[in-house]
Design a protein around this motif. Structure first.
Motif, PDB file in Angstrom:
ATOM      1  N   ASN A 126       3.338   0.320  16.960  1.00 13.81           N
ATOM      2  CA  ASN A 126       2.323   1.158  15.880  1.00 13.81           C
ATOM      3  C   ASN A 126       2.330   2.735  16.166  1.00 13.81           C
ATOM      4  N   ILE A 127       2.760   3.343  15.162  1.00 15.89           N
ATOM      5  CA  ILE A 127       2.860   4.787  15.160  1.00 15.89           C
ATOM      6  C   ILE A 127       1.618   5.406  14.427  1.00 15.89           C
ATOM      7  N   ALA A 128       1.152   6.557  15.015  1.00 14.77           N
ATOM      8  CA  ALA A 128       0.525   7.599  14.406  1.00 14.77           C
ATOM      9  C   ALA A 128       1.232   8.804  13.904  1.00 14.77           C
ATOM     10  N   PHE A 129       1.144   9.182  12.840  1.00 11.15           N
ATOM     11  CA  PHE A 129       2.097  10.556  12.494  1.00 11.15           C
ATOM     12  C   PHE A 129       1.060  11.440  11.944  1.00 11.15           C
ATOM     13  N   ILE A 130       1.009  12.488  12.798  1.00 12.07           N
ATOM     14  CA  ILE A 130       0.059  13.716  12.506  1.00 12.07           C
ATOM     15  C   ILE A 130       0.840  14.873  11.724  1.00 12.07           C
ATOM     16  N   GLY A 131       0.720  15.203  10.425  1.00 13.69           N
ATOM     17  CA  GLY A 131       1.523  16.124  10.112  1.00 13.69           C
ATOM     18  C   GLY A 131       2.654  15.755   8.944  1.00 13.69           C
ATOM     19  N   LEU A 132       2.133  15.675   7.571  1.00 12.43           N
ATOM     20  CA  LEU A 132       3.168  15.218   6.798  1.00 12.43           C
ATOM     21  C   LEU A 132       3.681  16.262   5.650  1.00 12.43           C
ATOM     22  N   GLY A 133       4.053  17.269   6.237  1.00  9.07           N
ATOM     23  CA  GLY A 133       4.497  18.326   5.334  1.00  9.07           C
ATOM     24  C   GLY A 133       6.009  18.142   5.100  1.00  9.07           C
ATOM     25  N   ILE A 134       6.741  19.202   4.759  1.00  6.88           N
ATOM     26  CA  ILE A 134       8.210  18.991   4.235  1.00  6.88           C
ATOM     27  C   ILE A 134       8.932  18.367   4.992  1.00  6.88           C
TER      28      ILE A 134
ATOM     29  N   VAL B  21       2.948   2.307  10.402  1.00  4.00           N
ATOM     30  CA  VAL B  21       2.814   3.875  10.632  1.00  4.00           C
ATOM     31  C   VAL B  21       1.495   4.355   9.846  1.00  4.00           C
ATOM     32  N   ALA B  22       0.477   4.945  10.594  1.00  2.00           N
ATOM     33  CA  ALA B  22      -0.571   5.425   9.973  1.00  2.00           C
ATOM     34  C   ALA B  22      -0.303   7.119   9.820  1.00  2.00           C
TER      35      ALA B  22
END
Lengths: 299, 299, 299, 299
Positions: free
Chosen positions: D3-11, D27-28
């Motif tokens: 279970n992964i949180a991914f903060i920051g979805l830029g380039i 992935v959230a």
């Protein structure tokens, strides 16, 4: 006659406090090394036993310490000037520190009912002893006017250059020019010696033309004799180059020469020359050129 | 009273020749632009019609032209001084050229029965007009002694710095220091302006401390007003930085500051500022910092 | 099968001549140190007894010597190639020399009925041994076409980059990039070591990202082990940095990084590291940072 | 399956999160611009509505944001990860920030029962899209082992380089090398163009020799066509050069090349090129050389 507290009686502060006492002011001096008060006492001042003792009844509080954290400690630290001094006192910070720190301290001072001038100096130990310092003052116009008679006791060229922090900004510019000029003269000296020119004669004639400078006048003997007793220590100039390059970066001003000189000053320090006079940048040119640098006092 | 030929009556040569005439010497001047002889004629000198005419009967032949090839042309070229002048004449080359070229010319001169001094000057147009030049002289001791009275007519600081070529070596060192100092002051000015300091006041106080220099005194008005009428052109300083970096390389002396400044002078030239005074290095700092440089005369 | 004279059998020339012999060509080799012909003879070539002997009957004359004066000596000197070789011969100069010298030699060659290509190489000793050199060729299109089969014997990336001199210009650019990259990697290594990072692991991961380069691949072992046996000597890179900075100056191109690196290469040489591999620029970073450089082979 | 949180979805973050979802992980994703979650959702992930929502139940929390204050905000800010995440979670910070900030955050994390790895990446947008990043990881050995399978999903060269902060230190070194190499290649390109060489052919042959690098491979098209759409923005490289020069100063390591390149990056930014790809350092060489830089996208 003004009641003055003088915090920091080192190479620079000591003769400045003495001049103020000699001029008839009541001066209470304080230093971490109490024996440094001797000259001030001999000139009619007194050795304070603590900061509280020093600032008691003082109309003017002079500060002359090495770096930003030292000034912060003296002013806003526990049992510091902001806690102990009498409201309305005029604080004159002669130290060379970061302009942004000065501005924060000035705001804090104002909020607490104090007045603060940043008043860094140039001219070195000789300037302090001869009361011939250049003093670059930032702060309010009327505070400058109030302090001017005291500045005139210790300085020769005293100029109000702008609002709070401006004195530090000008001092930073001063240090950039001085370091670059010392480095340039150092490169010239090693170059001339490599060609077997009469370097002493050469420096004399260079001093008479467009290459002439206070650096050349004051430092050529150090350089010719490789005698680098401070004077102004490379450690302190290293601190100052950090200030000027950071401030230039902050302002978006590109200073390629300043940045390169900052590296060369850092190199001098990394090579153990931090305790030598800044004219010892000459030793760095020798190292780069594969010449064994003649030993300075601390080398 | 000496019979003097003066070859090259430009910004520098013109007032120098006039001073010599005013001092009572017989001076024949020559320049590619004949109208430049007017001031000399007004001072009692004469305009020579050719090199042959100029050097006929001359005991001393002064040369003041821009670059190494110009001096080579005047001295060893066809119908040049080495062919036309009277044996035994003393040649004084005031031009700033490559030390190795000077040495070759001096050897050639000696072989042909002439004496040659290299005597480049510093002090700029103002120094030439006010007879206040610094003159750095390389060559034989007795030739220097013979020329000294003439040097004293045009210069204030006159020093014999070593054998043939030494004058040029010292001049190269001079140009390194001057360019580095102009660049440092330029970086300081742009830095101070970015912080909204009173820059005029700041330069005054900087001039009174360890940052003080002849460059700061003579060039601060140019910089503050962005008025870069030469004075000493960047094109010529570019030539000189080529001499000093090449000579340092030859000698194995490492000059990081000199090499960087040489690039910045080259950049000024590449940006069309070659005809401006060297204080226009300020414009390069503005360009690097994204500031539209205020137009100079040639910008 | 081509009759080839190969002049200069040093670190680079030796394996190149051997490759040509192995490919079936008739190769006569010549070097000041006759024992250097051994490998060529073993590969089926022959050791020429003189330049006259080497070039007799040669269709192609390869030259691989250190510097501009060496090439001039081999080609236009007394008893040189221009005097002794058969008219129409194709001269391939693999040496790295000044572009202007190449152009002059090419004009002279053409006037005398020869054809000349400048074909400097990159890839070092390893590239020469593995026949994997990059070859940057300047000269006429049809001469390049004629020489292409020979280039393919010793090189992997063979490109015709323009008229006479262009090969040397590209090689100068090559040396600027290589020296700057070595210096940058050196600064990174000393920086990483100062922070106690696992430097070997760090260089591996750096090599996998945008910092990756042939320099990093080929030189990281040297740097980690401080083992600087050449490879490509700093003395030669110093010569090349002189070429690139002079050529940039001539063209009005400003190369601040190139100029600074040239000083640092000069410093390495001045400190006695001229005989070490150019990866020994690392030692200069250590010196600047006050770290005693671990001894290299020649240090 | 993690279970992964991914903060920051830029380039960079966007394709990395997508790769993790494609590899079968839950992935959230969260970004200030919610529309950036689209690709992740299409790959089977979900768009979190808040940080609380994102980190709920997450075993691993990935962070990929621009600068030190952004990471501090995400982790230690009010309603940040340290407040909201489940104790024991493994935090992987892919951002490039100051090593000292990383170390402080890691200490704080540990005190609160979290585990933190600094894992900055190199390889740019292409590396992120192709799952071919270099990842330089600092932190505890067993935390690295636990995260390794996830790193292998997004990276090609994954290396544990030392304790907490080491990843950032290596990234700083990476940025020094990359900027210096871009600047060197830029100087070479302008130099080659000035000499009328076939620059495209020249870059090909340079790439095959010791001057070859990932920078040359990836950026030569940008440079030849003066097309500087990012890629990696000069603004970010400017931030990174500030990190590396400050960290070098702190450690007493002298980095003359790094310091000069930092000034040239600052100059690019001051000239309005901050939004262009870092290969636009080429424009600075053009400006220094008096060539009107061809307009990039943001120029």
């Amino acid at each position: 006659m003004t009641n003055i507290a003088f915090i920091g009686l080192g190479i620079m502060g000591n003769p400045m406090a003495v001049h103020l006492a000699n001029a008839g002011h009541t001066v209470a001096g304080l230093d971490r090394s109490p024996e440094r008060s001797a000259a001030l006492v001999a000139a009619g001042g007194r050795a304070a036993s603590s900061l509280a003792d020093a600032v008691k009844g003082a109309d003017v509080i002079c500060v002359m310490v090495p770096d930003s954290p030292d000034v912060q400690d003296v002013l806003e630290g526990e049992n510091g000037v902001f806690q102990l001094a009498e409201t309305g006192a005029l604080i004159i910070d002669f130290s060379s520190i970061r302009p942004d720190v000065t501005q924060q301290l000035a705001e804090q001072a104002q909020a607490l009912g104090f007045r603060l001038l940043d008043a860094p100096v140039s001219g070195g130990e000789a300037g302090a002893k001869n009361a011939a310092l250049s003093i670059m003052v930032g702060g309010a116009e009327d505070d400058f006017a109030a302090a001017k008679p005291l500045f005139d006791v210790v300085g020769k060229t005293v100029v109000h250059v702008g609002p709070s922090g401006s004195g530090q900004t000008v001092k930073a510019a001063n240090q950039l020019i001085v370091a670059a000029n010392i480095q340039a003269v150092s490169e010239a000296v090693v170059f001339l010696e490599a060609y077997g020119v009469d370097t002493k004669a050469a420096l004399e004639v260079l001093g008479g033309g467009l290459a002439g400078s206070t650096v050349l006048n004051q430092k050529k003997e150090n350089m010719l004799s490789r005698s680098f007793e401070p004077g102004f220590r490379i450690d302190l100039h290293h601190k100052d180059m950090g200030i000027v390059t950071a401030a230039a970066r902050e302002a978006g001003v590109v200073v390629p020469l300043g940045a390169l000189v900052a590296q060369l000053v850092a190199s001098a320090r990394a090579n153990g020359d931090g305790g030598l006079d800044h004219s010892a940048l000459l030793r760095g040119v020798e190292r780069l050129s594969g010449l064994e640098p003649a030993n300075g006092q601390a080398g």
